[in-house]
Motif scaffolding. Structure first.
Motif, PDB file in Angstrom:
ATOM      1  N   ASP A 283       0.843  -1.211   0.000  1.00  0.00           N
ATOM      2  CA  ASP A 283       0.000   0.000   0.000  1.00  0.00           C
ATOM      3  C   ASP A 283       0.871   1.252   0.000  1.00  0.00           C
ATOM      4  O   ASP A 283       0.626   2.194  -0.747  1.00  0.00           O
ATOM      5  CB  ASP A 283      -0.926   0.017   1.234  1.00  0.00           C
ATOM      6  CG  ASP A 283      -2.173  -0.813   1.041  1.00  0.00           C
ATOM      7  OD1 ASP A 283      -2.565  -1.047  -0.120  1.00  0.00           O
ATOM      8  OD2 ASP A 283      -2.762  -1.230   2.057  1.00  0.00           O
TER       9      ASP A 283
ATOM     10  N   SER B 102       2.584  -0.291 -11.038  1.00  0.00           N
ATOM     11  CA  SER B 102       1.375  -0.376 -10.213  1.00  0.00           C
ATOM     12  C   SER B 102       0.613  -1.668 -10.501  1.00  0.00           C
ATOM     13  O   SER B 102       0.082  -2.292  -9.577  1.00  0.00           O
ATOM     14  CB  SER B 102       0.484   0.850 -10.402  1.00  0.00           C
ATOM     15  OG  SER B 102      -0.053   0.889 -11.706  1.00  0.00           O
ATOM     16  N   GLU B 103       0.568  -2.092 -11.761  1.00  0.00           N
ATOM     17  CA  GLU B 103      -0.103  -3.369 -12.082  1.00  0.00           C
ATOM     18  C   GLU B 103       0.604  -4.538 -11.392  1.00  0.00           C
ATOM     19  O   GLU B 103      -0.047  -5.418 -10.831  1.00  0.00           O
ATOM     20  CB  GLU B 103      -0.135  -3.586 -13.592  1.00  0.00           C
ATOM     21  CG  GLU B 103      -1.193  -2.777 -14.298  1.00  0.00           C
ATOM     22  CD  GLU B 103      -1.172  -2.981 -15.805  1.00  0.00           C
ATOM     23  OE1 GLU B 103      -0.574  -3.982 -16.273  1.00  0.00           O
ATOM     24  OE2 GLU B 103      -1.763  -2.152 -16.510  1.00  0.00           O
TER      25      GLU B 103
ATOM     26  N   ILE C  70       2.669   1.623  -3.421  1.00  0.00           N
ATOM     27  CA  ILE C  70       1.754   2.089  -4.472  1.00  0.00           C
ATOM     28  C   ILE C  70       1.459   3.575  -4.297  1.00  0.00           C
ATOM     29  O   ILE C  70       1.438   4.338  -5.271  1.00  0.00           O
ATOM     30  CB  ILE C  70       0.460   1.243  -4.478  1.00  0.00           C
ATOM     31  CG1 ILE C  70       0.774  -0.179  -4.959  1.00  0.00           C
ATOM     32  CG2 ILE C  70      -0.605   1.875  -5.367  1.00  0.00           C
ATOM     33  CD1 ILE C  70      -0.348  -1.183  -4.763  1.00  0.00           C
TER      34      ILE C  70
ATOM     35  N   GLN D  32      -0.409  -7.829  -4.545  1.00  0.00           N
ATOM     36  CA  GLN D  32      -1.277  -7.576  -3.404  1.00  0.00           C
ATOM     37  C   GLN D  32      -2.554  -8.413  -3.476  1.00  0.00           C
ATOM     38  O   GLN D  32      -3.006  -8.967  -2.469  1.00  0.00           O
ATOM     39  CB  GLN D  32      -1.614  -6.081  -3.351  1.00  0.00           C
ATOM     40  CG  GLN D  32      -2.012  -5.609  -1.987  1.00  0.00           C
ATOM     41  CD  GLN D  32      -2.156  -4.102  -1.939  1.00  0.00           C
ATOM     42  OE1 GLN D  32      -2.693  -3.499  -2.862  1.00  0.00           O
ATOM     43  NE2 GLN D  32      -1.687  -3.498  -0.856  1.00  0.00           N
ATOM     44  N   LYS D  33      -3.109  -8.532  -4.668  1.00  0.00           N
ATOM     45  CA  LYS D  33      -4.318  -9.338  -4.842  1.00  0.00           C
ATOM     46  C   LYS D  33      -4.032 -10.810  -4.501  1.00  0.00           C
ATOM     47  O   LYS D  33      -4.814 -11.447  -3.797  1.00  0.00           O
ATOM     48  CB  LYS D  33      -4.813  -9.220  -6.287  1.00  0.00           C
ATOM     49  CG  LYS D  33      -6.081  -9.980  -6.568  1.00  0.00           C
ATOM     50  CD  LYS D  33      -6.515  -9.820  -8.011  1.00  0.00           C
ATOM     51  CE  LYS D  33      -7.753 -10.661  -8.283  1.00  0.00           C
ATOM     52  NZ  LYS D  33      -8.114 -10.641  -9.696  1.00  0.00           N
TER      53      LYS D  33
ATOM     54  N   TYR E  17       2.490  -4.479  -8.646  1.00  0.00           N
ATOM     55  CA  TYR E  17       2.268  -4.414  -7.199  1.00  0.00           C
ATOM     56  C   TYR E  17       0.826  -4.781  -6.834  1.00  0.00           C
ATOM     57  O   TYR E  17       0.583  -5.468  -5.846  1.00  0.00           O
ATOM     58  CB  TYR E  17       2.622  -3.030  -6.645  1.00  0.00           C
ATOM     59  CG  TYR E  17       4.109  -2.758  -6.611  1.00  0.00           C
ATOM     60  CD1 TYR E  17       4.987  -3.682  -6.069  1.00  0.00           C
ATOM     61  CD2 TYR E  17       4.628  -1.567  -7.095  1.00  0.00           C
ATOM     62  CE1 TYR E  17       6.349  -3.432  -6.029  1.00  0.00           C
ATOM     63  CE2 TYR E  17       5.997  -1.307  -7.052  1.00  0.00           C
ATOM     64  CZ  TYR E  17       6.852  -2.243  -6.517  1.00  0.00           C
ATOM     65  OH  TYR E  17       8.197  -1.997  -6.474  1.00  0.00           O
ATOM     66  N   GLU E  18      -0.115  -4.326  -7.630  1.00  0.00           N
ATOM     67  CA  GLU E  18      -1.517  -4.640  -7.349  1.00  0.00           C
ATOM     68  C   GLU E  18      -1.796  -6.131  -7.552  1.00  0.00           C
ATOM     69  O   GLU E  18      -2.572  -6.720  -6.797  1.00  0.00           O
ATOM     70  CB  GLU E  18      -2.439  -3.763  -8.188  1.00  0.00           C
ATOM     71  CG  GLU E  18      -2.480  -2.328  -7.667  1.00  0.00           C
ATOM     72  CD  GLU E  18      -3.238  -1.371  -8.559  1.00  0.00           C
ATOM     73  OE1 GLU E  18      -3.886  -1.828  -9.529  1.00  0.00           O
ATOM     74  OE2 GLU E  18      -3.192  -0.163  -8.289  1.00  0.00           O
TER      75      GLU E  18
END
Length: 175
Positions: free
Chosen positions: A106, A130-131, A109, A137-138, A133-134
């Protein structure tokens, strides 16, 4: 897997050998030795020897259970509680590590977004990072759900000593 190498702890694999050009014999061999990924010796155990040892151990356990059933049950419950405690602690550590990484992502990002707004990184780089890292995270959030569910199931699963003793009584005189 149920069988592990006594020296290195790796899983043992079943291997079929020809003996005297006509008879086949199954044996279990260390996976590290078989794959040549780590140093381990060429030791193995034949399926016949393993069956004998398992049957002999079952005889010893059932005889012990028959002699002093209450002591056997106490010992079984103690060992089960210790094992469940170790597994619960491992799951809690894994869960905490995943939650820390989610919180850190978090922050990363947010910092990435700020760098993009300030013009320190391009929009393309921002989107790429960002993709990634997201996505991480997902995946971590899904894993957290799975580990938390495992932890809850483990709390609910108590050793069913009564059922186990039924099995012990059933096989007291097995051959």
């Amino acid at each position: 897997g149920l069988l592990y190498c006594a020296d290195c702890g790796h899983l043992l694999y079943c291997q079929r050998y020809k003996v005297q050009n006509w008879r086949q014999q199954d044996a279990y061999i260390c996976g590290n030795y078989r794959k040549r990924t780590h140093d381990c010796t060429a030791h193995y155990i034949t399926a016949k020897t393993l069956s004998y040892l398992v049957a002999d151990n079952l005889r010893v356990v059932t005889m012990y259970a028959a002699k002093d059933e209450q002591r056997f049950i106490r010992q079984l419950m103690k060992e089960s509680a210790e094992e469940q405690g170790r597994e619960a602690a491992r799951l809690k550590r894994e869960l905490e590590g995943q939650r820390r990484r989610i919180a850190k992502l978090d922050k990363i990002i947010k910092r990435l977004y700020e760098d993009n707004v300030m013009g320190k990184i391009s929009d393309e780089r921002y989107m790429m990072f960002s993709e990634d890292y997201e996505d991480e995270q997902k995946a971590l959030r899904e894993s957290v759900k799975e580990v938390a569910a495992k932890l809850e199931r483990q709390k609910d699963e108590a050793l069913n000593v009564g059922r186990f003793m039924e099995v012990v009584h059933k096989y007291m005189t097995f051959e």
